[in-house]
Design an enzyme around this catalytic site. Structure first.
Site, PDB file in Angstrom:
ATOM      1  N   CYS A   1      -8.991  -3.343 -11.684  1.00 47.21           N
ATOM      2  CA  CYS A   1      -8.643  -2.157 -10.894  1.00 47.21           C
ATOM      3  C   CYS A   1      -7.371  -2.372 -10.089  1.00 47.21           C
ATOM      4  O   CYS A   1      -6.992  -1.520  -9.292  1.00 47.21           O
ATOM      5  CB  CYS A   1      -9.795  -1.752  -9.981  1.00 47.21           C
ATOM      6  SG  CYS A   1     -10.206  -3.009  -8.765  1.00 47.21           S
TER       7      CYS A   1
ATOM      8  N   HIS B   1       0.805  -1.220   0.000  1.00 49.52           N
ATOM      9  CA  HIS B   1       0.000   0.000   0.000  1.00 49.52           C
ATOM     10  C   HIS B   1       0.838   1.270   0.000  1.00 49.52           C
ATOM     11  O   HIS B   1       0.415   2.295  -0.531  1.00 49.52           O
ATOM     12  CB  HIS B   1      -1.017  -0.044   1.133  1.00 49.52           C
ATOM     13  CG  HIS B   1      -2.122  -0.998   0.810  1.00 49.52           C
ATOM     14  ND1 HIS B   1      -2.188  -2.254   1.337  1.00 49.52           N
ATOM     15  CD2 HIS B   1      -3.129  -0.901  -0.076  1.00 49.52           C
ATOM     16  CE1 HIS B   1      -3.224  -2.885   0.807  1.00 49.52           C
ATOM     17  NE2 HIS B   1      -3.812  -2.090  -0.050  1.00 49.52           N
TER      18      HIS B   1
ATOM     19  N   ASP C   1      -4.329  -8.646  -5.307  1.00 48.49           N
ATOM     20  CA  ASP C   1      -4.607  -9.813  -4.467  1.00 48.49           C
ATOM     21  C   ASP C   1      -4.696 -11.089  -5.284  1.00 48.49           C
ATOM     22  O   ASP C   1      -4.240 -12.147  -4.838  1.00 48.49           O
ATOM     23  CB  ASP C   1      -5.890  -9.587  -3.651  1.00 48.49           C
ATOM     24  CG  ASP C   1      -5.601  -8.766  -2.408  1.00 48.49           C
ATOM     25  OD1 ASP C   1      -4.621  -9.087  -1.711  1.00 48.49           O
ATOM     26  OD2 ASP C   1      -6.324  -7.791  -2.154  1.00 48.49           O
TER      27      ASP C   1
ATOM     28  N   GLU D   1     -10.623 -11.451  -6.645  1.00 49.11           N
ATOM     29  CA  GLU D   1      -9.274 -11.368  -6.103  1.00 49.11           C
ATOM     30  C   GLU D   1      -8.784 -12.715  -5.605  1.00 49.11           C
ATOM     31  O   GLU D   1      -7.629 -12.881  -5.256  1.00 49.11           O
ATOM     32  CB  GLU D   1      -9.239 -10.392  -4.916  1.00 49.11           C
ATOM     33  CG  GLU D   1      -9.913  -9.077  -5.188  1.00 49.11           C
ATOM     34  CD  GLU D   1      -9.828  -8.118  -4.020  1.00 49.11           C
ATOM     35  OE1 GLU D   1      -8.804  -7.424  -3.932  1.00 49.11           O
ATOM     36  OE2 GLU D   1     -10.762  -8.064  -3.202  1.00 49.11           O
TER      37      GLU D   1
HETATM   38  C1  PEP Z   1      -6.364  -5.524  -5.625  1.00 52.27           C
HETATM   39  O1  PEP Z   1      -6.250  -6.416  -4.781  1.00 52.27           O
HETATM   40  O2  PEP Z   1      -5.902  -5.600  -6.783  1.00 52.27           O
HETATM   41  C2  PEP Z   1      -7.086  -4.286  -5.293  1.00 52.27           C
HETATM   42  C3  PEP Z   1      -7.371  -3.398  -6.217  1.00 52.27           C
HETATM   43  O3  PEP Z   1      -7.391  -4.080  -3.984  1.00 52.27           O
HETATM   44  P1  PEP Z   1      -6.320  -3.601  -2.882  1.00 52.27           P
HETATM   45  O4  PEP Z   1      -5.022  -3.306  -3.572  1.00 52.27           O
HETATM   46  O5  PEP Z   1      -6.887  -2.399  -2.227  1.00 52.27           O
HETATM   47  O6  PEP Z   1      -6.243  -4.796  -1.986  1.00 52.27           O
HETATM   48 MG    MG Z   2      -7.419  -6.330  -2.968  1.00 56.39          MG
END
Ligand code: PEP
Ligand code: MG
Length: 645
Positions: A584, A289, A540, A516
């Site tokens: 996404c 993140h 994920d 995911e």
């Molecule tokens: C992902 O897992 O690709 C996603 C968009 O969610 P996050 O990165 O917030 O877990």
């Molecule tokens: Mg995710």
């Protein structure tokens, strides 16, 4: 203890402030856990007591004003320790409500390029105590260092409207009575000041790390930050911390390259993008993140530079597009590349608002990922938002936002995107995303535990509030909503039931899930029945397909979104979902990968803001029918896939 979230940072700070105003010694014991008694005049002691809602606390007092302090505490407890229902959170020592729209990020402002040059600033390295020579007045040295750091922190707190609360919390930790008493006693017994300081703050960090509550555990990071600030002041080491928004002007040279072992989200959110030319992360991995936050702010970033030796202050350069990092590079050559990329970016920006229609006539939606209203404000050319990370949007809150507060933020995002559709993802917590207002139990494998939609099957109230906010905004502007971390058809049915239980869906509200988990990808034909769309979270999906924890740098090279196994799952989803398929995850932000995803049949991509114009520009040059998807899917590894793009 009736406070909804127990004696967390803010009420704890109120209690400690009150106790220290009396001539009395006060202790607290949690009768339900048996922990204590602890000194109620010490913030760290009260915080690490970790008293939760419903626990019975015993207060003991002695000294000249024992009766008065007990009466004052009783009154404060009667006022819920100053917590108002639904009140917004603040840092340990106060601070105000976050400004609407900041969402915990210091805004954008980075160049948005993938290449950078500048003198290296090293951060996250242990302060070297080996050359320290203890003098005659170690207590005096300590007092001076604490005073210097106090001035620094007050400057940071007052100069940083968005992040003042972080520095206010650091100030409270700096001036905490109990550790200071211990340190002074050790120094009096002959221990050099830095050794005594380090030992006590190490123990304090360990105490926070031992707590059950994930949010409280993360406070160990704050303790270590304060520890190192004072150690630097004591040893006279140069400030080599990350340049924070609002930091003193001399803390890092203008346009420096920050070299860090790992990049956490808090550092990424508070970096002054106007003064850091780029960030070089030693650890590999692009989906943590911290990396996501830095990229969404347009800060040039490279990961996986490894343990290459970087002397502080020496000019370094990197080009993330080709994966190069150089110490003492050919500066003219790098500057020429920067000029070229800037030109490319400017050209992309001039056409940002045009649709991304490929040469062979397919129009791909290119949307923006949003973790703060500012991401939507700064986005250029986005066809809406394909992912609003609500847990990031409200990540600095200590109490759950009300329905009205959520409506206000969602509205602001929709407005910033000129009323184009926004895709609100319901709370995605767990794994590496703790939410302060929803404490979770410690789990042996948090990424395989209660994450995303799983959390709310036991605690649906927060989800219902969020869905209510979604419904209200959807009545005004186009909204899509999606549930994260879905694995089974039962979960989909439950999510839809929670939504529909609130009343008829507003016209135009589209409902989907994130894909995911490999199981969800494999049975997408079943899961997608009754949905309007699915959105693949490649971050994920990659970690679960390759069994490589996205936060574990040791296995980061395995977690490559272009691994053909991941691409095969994406292909399967596109062929079998029967509804619109979006991506996404991070893969959608890479222009080259974006072309591949479009060639596989993905209709919508949601990228970090600064990449949106570049992804669109690349798609406009693409002939999707010429992408050899069969060869890509049959490739032996991600490297071979890259060779084919
Ligand atoms: C992902 O897992 O690709 C996603 C968009 O969610 P996050 O990165 O917030 O877990
Ligand atoms: Mg995710």
């Amino acid at each position: 203890m009736s406070n909804e979230h127990g004696l967390h940072a803010r009420p704890a700070a109120r209690l400690v402030g009150l106790v220290n105003g009396f001539d009395a010694t006060v202790t607290l014991t949690d009768l339900d856990t048996g922990r204590g008694p602890v000194d109620a005049g010490s913030l760290s002691m009260v915080a690490t007591l970790n008293a939760q809602q419903g626990h019975r606390l015993r207060v003991g007092a002695s000294g000249a004003q024992a009766a008065e302090v007990l009466a004052a505490i009783t009154k404060l407890a009667g006022e819920n320790f100053g917590d108002t229902a639904g009140g917004v959170g603040a840092g340990a020592a106060g601070g105000g409500a976050p400004e609407p729209g900041t969402g915990g990020s210091a805004g954008t402002g980075g160049s948005g390029l993938d290449v950078a040059i500048g003198p290296a600033v090293l951060a996250g390295v242990a302060v070297d105590l080996s050359g320290y020579v203890a003098g005659d007045d170690e207590l005096g040295q300590l007092d001076q260092a604490v005073a210097t750091v106090g001035d620094e922190l007050r400057g940071l707190r007052d100069g940083s409207p968005d992040h003042g609360e972080i520095f206010a919390a650091h100030l409270a930790l700096l001036n905490d009575r109990k550790p200071l008493e211990e340190i002074r006693a050790a120094i009096t017994a002959g221990t050099p000041a830095p050794v005594a300081w380090k030992q006590t703050y190490d123990e304090l960090a360990a105490a926070f790390e031992g707590l059950d509550d994930a949010y409280q555990r993360e406070r160990a990071q704050d303790v270590r930050a304060v520890r190192d600030r004072v150690l630097r002041a004591l040893t006279g080491s140069a400030t080599d911390e990350p340049t924070s928004a609002g930091a003193a002007p001399d803390s890092a040279a203008e346009g420096s390259i920050l070299v860090v072992p790992e990049l956490d989200a808090a550092t990424a959110a508070t970096l002054d993008a106007g003064r850091v030319a780029g960030v070089a992360v030693r650890a590999a991995g692009t989906t943590g993140h911290g990396v996501i936050v830095a990229r969404s702010r347009g800060i040039p970033l490279i990961t996986g530079i490894g343990d290459v030796e970087v002397p502080a202050g020496v000019v370094v350069a990197f080009d993330a597009r080709v994966g190069s990092f150089e110490v003492a590079p050919d500066e003219d050559a790098v500057r020429a590349t920067i000029a070229e990329r800037r030109g490319e970016r400017e050209r992309a920006l001039t056409r940002a608002d045009e649709p991304a229609t490929t040469v062979d006539g397919r129009t791909i939606g290119v949307l923006v990922n949003v973790g703060a209203v500012q991401d939507a404000v700064a986005a250029r050319g986005a066809d809406g938002s394909g992912l609003v990370r609500t847990e990031v949007l409200f990540g600095d809150r200590r109490t759950a936002p009300t329905v009205d507060e959520q409506v206000e933020q969602f509205r602001a995002i929709a407005r910033a995107l000129d009323g184009k559709p926004i895709t609100i993802r319901t709370w995605d917590i767990g794994g590496d995303k703790p939410l302060p207002f929803l404490p979770q139990d410690r789990e042996a494998n948090p990424f395989l535990g209660e994450r995303g939609i799983r959390v709310f099957r036991r605690r649906p109230e927060l989800l219902r509030d969020q869905l209510e906010a979604v419904r209200r905004v959807a009545a005004e502007t186009p909204v899509h909503v999606m549930f994260p971390m879905v694995t089974t058809a039962d979960e989909v049915a439950w999510g839809l039931h929670e939504l529909d239980d609130l009343g008829p869906r507003p016209d135009g509200l589209e409902v989907g899930i994130m894909v995911e988990v490999p199981a969800a990808a494999l049975r997408i034909a079943t899961l997608a029945i009754g949905l309007d769309f699915v959105s693949i979270g490649t971050n994920d999906l990659t970690q679960y397909t390759t069994a490589a924890d996205r936060t574990n740098t040791a296995v980061a090279p395995l977690a490559d979104g272009l691994d053909p196994a991941v691409l095969q799952l994406i292909d399967h989803v596109v062929r079998n979902a029967g509804v619109r398929v979006a991506v996404c995850g991070d893969l959608a932000s890479d222009p080259q990968s974006a072309v591949l995803l479009a060639a596989l049949g993905v209709e919508e991509l949601s990228a970090v803001g600064p990449q949106v114009p570049l992804v669109k520009a690349r798609l406009r040059q693409a002939v999707l029918s010429e992408v050899d998807t069969a060869a890509v899917l049959a490739a032996r590894d991600a490297a071979q896939v890259r060779g084919l793009l």
